[in-house]
Write a protein that holds these residues in place. Structure first.
Motif, PDB file in Angstrom:
ATOM      1  N   SER A  75       0.850  -1.183   0.000  1.00 27.43           N
ATOM      2  CA  SER A  75       0.000   0.000   0.000  1.00 27.43           C
ATOM      3  C   SER A  75       0.883   1.229   0.000  1.00 27.43           C
ATOM      4  O   SER A  75       1.959   1.235   0.602  1.00 27.43           O
ATOM      5  N   PRO A  76       0.432   2.267  -0.655  1.00 25.14           N
ATOM      6  CA  PRO A  76       1.240   3.481  -0.674  1.00 25.14           C
ATOM      7  C   PRO A  76       1.280   4.127   0.713  1.00 25.14           C
ATOM      8  O   PRO A  76       0.390   3.917   1.540  1.00 25.14           O
ATOM      9  N   THR A  77       2.319   4.865   0.923  1.00 24.84           N
ATOM     10  CA  THR A  77       2.443   5.642   2.159  1.00 24.84           C
ATOM     11  C   THR A  77       2.601   7.108   1.787  1.00 24.84           C
ATOM     12  O   THR A  77       3.203   7.435   0.752  1.00 24.84           O
ATOM     13  N   ILE A  78       2.034   7.961   2.587  1.00 28.27           N
ATOM     14  CA  ILE A  78       2.164   9.396   2.322  1.00 28.27           C
ATOM     15  C   ILE A  78       3.639   9.756   2.341  1.00 28.27           C
ATOM     16  O   ILE A  78       4.377   9.398   3.255  1.00 28.27           O
ATOM     17  N   GLY A  79       4.103  10.392   1.259  1.00 25.97           N
ATOM     18  CA  GLY A  79       5.506  10.755   1.106  1.00 25.97           C
ATOM     19  C   GLY A  79       6.327   9.687   0.402  1.00 25.97           C
ATOM     20  O   GLY A  79       7.476   9.920   0.045  1.00 25.97           O
ATOM     21  N   GLY A  80       5.734   8.504   0.182  1.00 28.01           N
ATOM     22  CA  GLY A  80       6.440   7.442  -0.533  1.00 28.01           C
ATOM     23  C   GLY A  80       6.517   7.745  -2.026  1.00 28.01           C
ATOM     24  O   GLY A  80       5.674   8.456  -2.580  1.00 28.01           O
ATOM     25  N   VAL A  81       7.531   7.209  -2.683  1.00 26.26           N
ATOM     26  CA  VAL A  81       7.739   7.447  -4.112  1.00 26.26           C
ATOM     27  C   VAL A  81       6.635   6.750  -4.909  1.00 26.26           C
ATOM     28  O   VAL A  81       6.228   5.635  -4.595  1.00 26.26           O
ATOM     29  N   CYS A  82       6.163   7.427  -5.961  1.00 28.07           N
ATOM     30  CA  CYS A  82       5.142   6.858  -6.845  1.00 28.07           C
ATOM     31  C   CYS A  82       5.445   7.262  -8.287  1.00 28.07           C
ATOM     32  O   CYS A  82       6.324   8.083  -8.540  1.00 28.07           O
ATOM     33  N   ASN A  83       4.714   6.683  -9.208  1.00 34.48           N
ATOM     34  CA  ASN A  83       4.902   6.973 -10.630  1.00 34.48           C
ATOM     35  C   ASN A  83       3.574   7.479 -11.180  1.00 34.48           C
ATOM     36  O   ASN A  83       2.641   6.707 -11.379  1.00 34.48           O
ATOM     37  N   PRO A  84       3.453   8.779 -11.465  1.00 36.79           N
ATOM     38  CA  PRO A  84       2.166   9.322 -11.907  1.00 36.79           C
ATOM     39  C   PRO A  84       1.676   8.776 -13.247  1.00 36.79           C
ATOM     40  O   PRO A  84       0.486   8.839 -13.529  1.00 36.79           O
ATOM     41  N   SER A  85       2.561   8.204 -14.068  1.00 36.91           N
ATOM     42  CA  SER A  85       2.086   7.632 -15.335  1.00 36.91           C
ATOM     43  C   SER A  85       1.406   6.284 -15.108  1.00 36.91           C
ATOM     44  O   SER A  85       0.690   5.802 -15.969  1.00 36.91           O
ATOM     45  N   VAL A  86       1.597   5.699 -13.929  1.00 35.91           N
ATOM     46  CA  VAL A  86       0.979   4.416 -13.589  1.00 35.91           C
ATOM     47  C   VAL A  86       0.009   4.597 -12.429  1.00 35.91           C
ATOM     48  O   VAL A  86      -1.103   4.069 -12.440  1.00 35.91           O
ATOM     49  N   ASP A  87       0.438   5.296 -11.407  1.00 34.02           N
ATOM     50  CA  ASP A  87      -0.362   5.486 -10.201  1.00 34.02           C
ATOM     51  C   ASP A  87      -1.173   6.772 -10.336  1.00 34.02           C
ATOM     52  O   ASP A  87      -0.683   7.777 -10.819  1.00 34.02           O
ATOM     53  N   ASN A  88      -2.410   6.726  -9.885  1.00 33.40           N
ATOM     54  CA  ASN A  88      -3.195   7.945  -9.860  1.00 33.40           C
ATOM     55  C   ASN A  88      -3.727   8.142  -8.454  1.00 33.40           C
ATOM     56  O   ASN A  88      -3.209   8.952  -7.710  1.00 33.40           O
ATOM     57  N   HIS A  89      -4.727   7.369  -8.090  1.00 32.14           N
ATOM     58  CA  HIS A  89      -5.303   7.448  -6.747  1.00 32.14           C
ATOM     59  C   HIS A  89      -5.161   6.092  -6.081  1.00 32.14           C
ATOM     60  O   HIS A  89      -5.168   5.056  -6.746  1.00 32.14           O
ATOM     61  N   SER A  90      -5.075   6.106  -4.763  1.00 32.66           N
ATOM     62  CA  SER A  90      -5.018   4.860  -4.009  1.00 32.66           C
ATOM     63  C   SER A  90      -5.448   5.139  -2.574  1.00 32.66           C
ATOM     64  O   SER A  90      -5.882   6.248  -2.254  1.00 32.66           O
ATOM     65  N   VAL A  91      -5.314   4.113  -1.747  1.00 30.37           N
ATOM     66  CA  VAL A  91      -5.671   4.225  -0.339  1.00 30.37           C
ATOM     67  C   VAL A  91      -4.549   3.593   0.475  1.00 30.37           C
ATOM     68  O   VAL A  91      -4.042   2.521   0.129  1.00 30.37           O
ATOM     69  N   THR A  92      -4.158   4.241   1.561  1.00 30.15           N
ATOM     70  CA  THR A  92      -3.112   3.701   2.437  1.00 30.15           C
ATOM     71  C   THR A  92      -3.684   2.568   3.283  1.00 30.15           C
ATOM     72  O   THR A  92      -4.904   2.351   3.300  1.00 30.15           O
ATOM     73  N   ASP A  93      -2.816   1.859   3.989  1.00 31.52           N
ATOM     74  CA  ASP A  93      -3.263   0.766   4.868  1.00 31.52           C
ATOM     75  C   ASP A  93      -4.277   1.236   5.909  1.00 31.52           C
ATOM     76  O   ASP A  93      -5.158   0.482   6.304  1.00 31.52           O
TER      77      ASP A  93
END
Length: 155
Positions: A75-93
């Motif tokens: 699960s993503p974490t606030i401040g964690g690295v992401c890829n905007p071309s793949v990731d858009n919206h998600s929910v943390t644990d």
């Protein structure tokens, strides 16, 4: 016509008889003798018998089976690295809505976001003050803007 015996591998020598002549249809007196030597053929080994060989059975080597790599998506974490071309919206644990906005820098990071309420058409009506983000069919985020009767989803 007479023939005499010769050595092994040598054909008999033809020696014309005096009764042979060209006018009677039999062999004439010229040439007086013919010698055919088969010694060269006798010295060669006999040809091998023809056999039909069945090709040896071949086996195909297949690589050993492997266990596919299991990619554990965390699960993503606030401040964690992401890829905007793949990731858009998600929910943390812990249930927090997050978004991966493009930053123009070398790496984007997950940030807090309003929850996604679904996919909507731009300009479609919404409830004024509605909390959340709608996603347009092209993947762009929209917010509910306007008051009361004029509230609609806008990019």
């Amino acid at each position: 016509m007479t023939s005499s015996t010769s050595a092994p591998g040598v054909a008999p020598i033809y020696q014309p008889r005096a009764s042979d002549d060209a006018t009677s249809g039999s062999v004439g007196t010229n040439p007086t003798s013919i010698k055919v030597t088969l010694a060269a053929l006798a010295a060669q080994p006999a040809p091998a018998e023809a056999t039909t060989a069945t090709p040896a059975a071949t086996t195909t080597q297949h690589p050993a089976p492997t266990t596919p790599a299991v990619i554990e998506e965390s699960s993503p974490t606030i401040g964690g690295v992401c890829n905007p071309s793949v990731d858009n919206h998600s929910v943390t644990d812990d249930g927090q809505s997050v978004k991966c906005p493009p930053t123009g820098g070398t790496s984007s990071k997950w940030v807090r976001s309003e929850p996604v309420v679904g996919t909507r058409e731009p300009g479609s009506p919404c409830t004024a003050g509605q909390r959340g983000i709608a996603v347009a069919p092209d993947g762009k985020d929209m917010f509910c803007v306007g008051t009361d009767e004029s509230a609609h989803w806008s990019k």
